[in-house]
Design a protein around this motif. Sequence first.
Motif, PDB file in Angstrom:
ATOM      1  N   GLY A  63      13.538   5.632  -4.746  1.00 28.22           N
ATOM      2  CA  GLY A  63      12.299   5.618  -3.967  1.00 28.22           C
ATOM      3  C   GLY A  63      12.622   5.579  -2.491  1.00 28.22           C
ATOM      4  N   CYS A  64      11.639   5.174  -1.676  1.00 30.09           N
ATOM      5  CA  CYS A  64      11.888   5.168  -0.227  1.00 30.09           C
ATOM      6  C   CYS A  64      12.981   4.190   0.140  1.00 30.09           C
ATOM      7  CB  CYS A  64      10.628   4.864   0.578  1.00 30.09           C
ATOM      8  SG  CYS A  64       9.172   4.434  -0.321  1.00 30.09           S
ATOM      9  N   GLY A  65      13.165   3.113  -0.651  1.00 32.64           N
ATOM     10  CA  GLY A  65      14.168   2.105  -0.331  1.00 32.64           C
ATOM     11  C   GLY A  65      15.579   2.666  -0.263  1.00 32.64           C
ATOM     12  N   ALA A  66      15.788   3.826  -0.862  1.00 38.46           N
ATOM     13  CA  ALA A  66      17.122   4.428  -0.859  1.00 38.46           C
ATOM     14  C   ALA A  66      17.606   4.670   0.556  1.00 38.46           C
ATOM     15  CB  ALA A  66      17.102   5.735  -1.635  1.00 38.46           C
ATOM     16  N   GLY A 100      13.531   1.232  -5.223  1.00 35.83           N
ATOM     17  CA  GLY A 100      12.127   1.475  -4.936  1.00 35.83           C
ATOM     18  C   GLY A 100      11.385   1.938  -6.170  1.00 35.83           C
ATOM     19  N   TYR A 101      10.210   2.545  -5.921  1.00 36.02           N
ATOM     20  CA  TYR A 101       9.364   2.920  -7.044  1.00 36.02           C
ATOM     21  C   TYR A 101      10.105   3.878  -7.972  1.00 36.02           C
ATOM     22  CZ  TYR A 101       8.755   7.098  -4.245  1.00 36.02           C
ATOM     23  OH  TYR A 101       8.996   8.222  -3.514  1.00 36.02           O
ATOM     24  N   LEU A 102       9.765   3.788  -9.229  1.00 34.33           N
ATOM     25  CA  LEU A 102      10.361   4.658 -10.237  1.00 34.33           C
ATOM     26  C   LEU A 102       9.234   5.431 -10.891  1.00 34.33           C
ATOM     27  CD1 LEU A 102      12.949   2.848 -12.516  1.00 34.33           C
ATOM     28  CD2 LEU A 102      13.294   4.879 -11.157  1.00 34.33           C
ATOM     29  N   GLY A 134       4.296  -2.762  -6.128  1.00 30.67           N
ATOM     30  CA  GLY A 134       4.158  -2.592  -4.681  1.00 30.67           C
ATOM     31  C   GLY A 134       2.911  -1.808  -4.355  1.00 30.67           C
ATOM     32  N   MET A 135       3.028  -0.913  -3.392  1.00 28.25           N
ATOM     33  CA  MET A 135       1.836  -0.155  -3.035  1.00 28.25           C
ATOM     34  C   MET A 135       1.553   0.969  -4.027  1.00 28.25           C
ATOM     35  SD  MET A 135       3.181   1.735   0.327  1.00 28.25           S
ATOM     36  CE  MET A 135       2.937   3.482   0.330  1.00 28.25           C
ATOM     37  N   TYR A 136       2.415   1.139  -5.000  1.00 27.80           N
ATOM     38  CA  TYR A 136       2.145   2.138  -6.040  1.00 27.80           C
ATOM     39  C   TYR A 136       1.595   1.489  -7.302  1.00 27.80           C
ATOM     40  CZ  TYR A 136       4.539   5.339  -2.990  1.00 27.80           C
ATOM     41  OH  TYR A 136       4.884   6.095  -1.916  1.00 27.80           O
ATOM     42  N   TRP A 137       0.964   0.337  -7.150  1.00 28.89           N
ATOM     43  CA  TRP A 137       0.470  -0.389  -8.322  1.00 28.89           C
ATOM     44  C   TRP A 137      -0.596   0.377  -9.078  1.00 28.89           C
ATOM     45  CZ3 TRP A 137      -4.710  -1.996  -8.458  1.00 28.89           C
ATOM     46  CH2 TRP A 137      -5.419  -1.718  -7.280  1.00 28.89           C
ATOM     47  N   CYS A 159       9.387  -4.495   1.717  1.00 28.85           N
ATOM     48  CA  CYS A 159       8.885  -3.127   1.580  1.00 28.85           C
ATOM     49  C   CYS A 159       9.059  -2.441   2.911  1.00 28.85           C
ATOM     50  CB  CYS A 159       7.418  -3.109   1.183  1.00 28.85           C
ATOM     51  SG  CYS A 159       6.721  -1.460   1.096  1.00 28.85           S
ATOM     52  N   MET A 160      10.185  -1.852   3.164  1.00 34.64           N
ATOM     53  CA  MET A 160      11.377  -1.901   2.356  1.00 34.64           C
ATOM     54  C   MET A 160      12.315  -2.982   2.861  1.00 34.64           C
ATOM     55  SD  MET A 160      12.816   1.601   4.125  1.00 34.64           S
ATOM     56  CE  MET A 160      11.854   2.606   3.068  1.00 34.64           C
ATOM     57  N   PRO A 161      13.203  -3.503   2.030  1.00 30.74           N
ATOM     58  CA  PRO A 161      14.140  -4.525   2.511  1.00 30.74           C
ATOM     59  C   PRO A 161      15.100  -3.921   3.530  1.00 30.74           C
ATOM     60  CG  PRO A 161      14.222  -4.283   0.111  1.00 30.74           C
ATOM     61  CD  PRO A 161      13.417  -3.155   0.629  1.00 30.74           C
TER      62      PRO A 161
HETATM   63  S1  SF4 Z   1       8.788  -1.265  -1.958  1.00 29.36           S
HETATM   64 FE1  SF4 Z   1       7.985  -0.130  -0.209  1.00 29.36          FE
HETATM   65  S2  SF4 Z   1       9.767   0.884   0.672  1.00 29.36           S
HETATM   66 FE2  SF4 Z   1      10.298   0.274  -1.414  1.00 29.36          FE
HETATM   67  S3  SF4 Z   1       9.856   2.048  -2.691  1.00 29.36           S
HETATM   68 FE3  SF4 Z   1       8.065   0.710  -2.706  1.00 29.36          FE
HETATM   69  S4  SF4 Z   1       6.755   1.531  -1.069  1.00 29.36           S
HETATM   70 FE4  SF4 Z   1       8.809   2.337  -0.746  1.00 29.36          FE
END
Ligand code: SF4
Lengths: 213, 176
Positions: A63-66, A100-102, A134-137, A159-161
């Motif tokens: 996800g974006c955390g990458a 991050g999101y999967l 997270g925000m993809y709930w 979000c994100m760490p």
């Molecule tokens: S926690 Fe935030 S930064 Fe990480 S994947 Fe989810 S939306 Fe993206």
Amino acid sequence: MKEELLKRVVKGPDGVEFEVEPLRDYYCEAPPAVHPPVYAKIVEDLFNWARSQSIWILGFGTGCGAIEMRPLMTPRFDAYRYGIQWRPTPRQANLLVISGYLSVKTLKRAIRAYEQMQNPKYVVGLGSCTINGGMYWDSYNTIKRLDDYLPVDLYITGCMPRPEALLAGFEDLKKLIRAGKAEGANQYAENFDWYKTNQKRVIHDWDMPDYNW
Amino acid sequence: MRELHTRLKQLFPLGELTEQRPDLAFVTVPAAFLRPTLLHLRDREGFTHLVLLTAVDWLEEGQFQLTYLLTNRHAATTLGLRVMLPREDARMESIHEVWPTAATYQRELREMFGIDFPGSPRLHEEFILEGWNDIPPYRRDFDTLKYARESYNERPGRETHDPATHMKQKLYPGGA
Ligand code: SF4
């Protein structure tokens, strides 16, 4: 099931015809086994100390955390000085960072990657998305609770760490490994059926063996 | 833009021009006239680039709107052609011979909105979703929240704050 996975007769370059059954021939069918600690605690402690000093991350960003893992590989944050490095293939890695999101589609790849890694192996979930969505709930295509599908040893919130949080998280993971508490892989083997049921509930086009390594 | 519109109107039964910016405008085209209009724009008017092809679901009106966004790079102008389709059994002529890239957009629209583009290459292959077993998820009658609740396990204890109220309380604790 995909055509390439079906049982069929193929012709080799030397003209000999033979039958292939990919699911049986290309994969090992044996389910994962629990890896018991060695006979003496002091030896297991030594092993765990050694394991904690040898963390090889699979370079697989979900996800974006990458994006936060990249600075760790460069001089600014330099994770290598903590004995942490990245590998390009599951066979050479022992830490899967779910960054991050999967989406369901990626989950399938993540499961395959995880199962192809060799023991001892660990999973770290990065960011709120892996913890509770997270925000993809409310998304139609992302899972909300990673530990239902893969055995997570440690979560890093945010979000994100930031890279600092990741470094702190890796240090925590080392502590867990040294204390013999990073037992995710064994948990996965013990509750294998439960994990498979959860995985198959969201992956509708399951076209791989139950365990692939 | 106005000149272009006047020129085009002599050839095709176009709708009114909606000018969004001096260099961006939209116009409605009947489905049957889409292809000749696109070809004319591409070959005679310099709109050589298909920027995107996307859809809007007008659920209440029972229609899908397709938007073909074209750019004329030399004139730096963008024109959007809108086509309205009945939502029921929605289908549209494929334009993959006009712009090969359109095939990818059409594949996506088939998967996400369920709009058929007969003849478009690889149209029925899965594009983004895998093993999808519900109505196309971008249709507005698809209940995303309900689907997410039913399909994916939740972790109890999640709290949601309305960002506006939350920030207000944080910044002005006494109320302002
Ligand atoms: S926690 Fe935030 S930064 Fe990480 S994947 Fe989810 S939306 Fe993206």
